[in-house]
Design a protein around this motif. Sequence first.
Motif, PDB file in Angstrom:
ATOM      1  N   ARG A  10      -1.680  30.700 -11.130  1.00 22.36           N
ATOM      2  CA  ARG A  10      -0.068  31.137 -10.485  1.00 22.36           C
ATOM      3  C   ARG A  10       0.470  29.983 -10.190  1.00 22.36           C
ATOM      4  N   GLU A  11      -0.323  28.715 -10.766  1.00 25.56           N
ATOM      5  CA  GLU A  11       0.871  27.088  -9.909  1.00 25.56           C
ATOM      6  C   GLU A  11       1.907  27.611 -11.743  1.00 25.56           C
ATOM      7  N   VAL A  12       0.639  27.944 -12.833  1.00 26.72           N
ATOM      8  CA  VAL A  12       1.184  27.674 -13.841  1.00 26.72           C
ATOM      9  C   VAL A  12       2.501  28.545 -14.271  1.00 26.72           C
ATOM     10  N   GLN A  43      -0.335  18.252 -11.955  1.00 27.36           N
ATOM     11  CA  GLN A  43       0.848  17.891 -11.404  1.00 27.36           C
ATOM     12  C   GLN A  43       2.298  17.149 -11.332  1.00 27.36           C
ATOM     13  N   ARG A  44       1.763  16.480 -12.168  1.00 28.69           N
ATOM     14  CA  ARG A  44       2.062  15.032 -12.518  1.00 28.69           C
ATOM     15  C   ARG A  44       3.065  15.681 -13.954  1.00 28.69           C
ATOM     16  N   GLN A  45       2.101  16.629 -14.478  1.00 32.28           N
ATOM     17  CA  GLN A  45       3.383  16.975 -15.601  1.00 32.28           C
ATOM     18  C   GLN A  45       4.182  18.323 -15.150  1.00 32.28           C
ATOM     19  N   ALA A  46       3.767  18.970 -14.379  1.00 30.24           N
ATOM     20  CA  ALA A  46       4.331  19.203 -13.009  1.00 30.24           C
ATOM     21  C   ALA A  46       5.706  18.819 -12.490  1.00 30.24           C
ATOM     22  N   VAL A  73      18.108   8.957 -12.598  1.00 30.86           N
ATOM     23  CA  VAL A  73      16.649   9.663 -12.259  1.00 30.86           C
ATOM     24  C   VAL A  73      15.294  10.140 -13.458  1.00 30.86           C
ATOM     25  N   LEU A  74      15.943  10.569 -14.515  1.00 32.15           N
ATOM     26  CA  LEU A  74      15.316  10.750 -15.785  1.00 32.15           C
ATOM     27  C   LEU A  74      14.243  10.117 -15.946  1.00 32.15           C
ATOM     28  N   ASP A  75      14.581   9.112 -15.440  1.00 29.48           N
ATOM     29  CA  ASP A  75      13.710   7.918 -16.559  1.00 29.48           C
ATOM     30  C   ASP A  75      12.377   7.721 -15.620  1.00 29.48           C
ATOM     31  N   THR A  76      11.286   8.016 -15.871  1.00 24.70           N
ATOM     32  CA  THR A  76      10.052   7.823 -15.008  1.00 24.70           C
ATOM     33  C   THR A  76       9.124   8.521 -15.643  1.00 24.70           C
ATOM     34  N   PRO A  77       7.514   8.118 -15.623  1.00 22.03           N
ATOM     35  CA  PRO A  77       7.186   7.978 -16.832  1.00 22.03           C
ATOM     36  C   PRO A  77       6.197   9.725 -16.780  1.00 22.03           C
ATOM     37  N   GLU A  78       6.599  10.441 -15.588  1.00 22.62           N
ATOM     38  CA  GLU A  78       6.727  11.538 -15.268  1.00 22.62           C
ATOM     39  C   GLU A  78       7.730  12.702 -16.704  1.00 22.62           C
TER      40      GLU A  78
END
Length: 90
Positions: A10-12, A43-46, A73-78
């Motif tokens: 459902r989350e996907v 969850q990390r990829q999400a 703010v987009l410069d994160t490992p995720e």
Amino acid sequence: MAEEALLDEREVAILRWRSRRGLVENDLFIERFFAAHGPRLTQRQARGLTALMDLSDNDLLDLLLRRKEPTEVLDTPEVKEVLEQLRHRA
């Protein structure tokens, strides 16, 4: 480090729906991403994908085509992890 929890079906589905874009070029990258990673999304990829989906279509396409790299703010490992997965051609 503990293993990251996977999303349920459902989350996907919700994430996939939220990821639909106005530019077909973006949709092609996103569909390929879900085909490759959908059943095993974490969850990390999400979190990374959700941050990218907050961008305008043109800003997202610039990142996907490597015209730009994530900043602020987009410069994160995720975000960087998902962006590389989106950019990868099978």
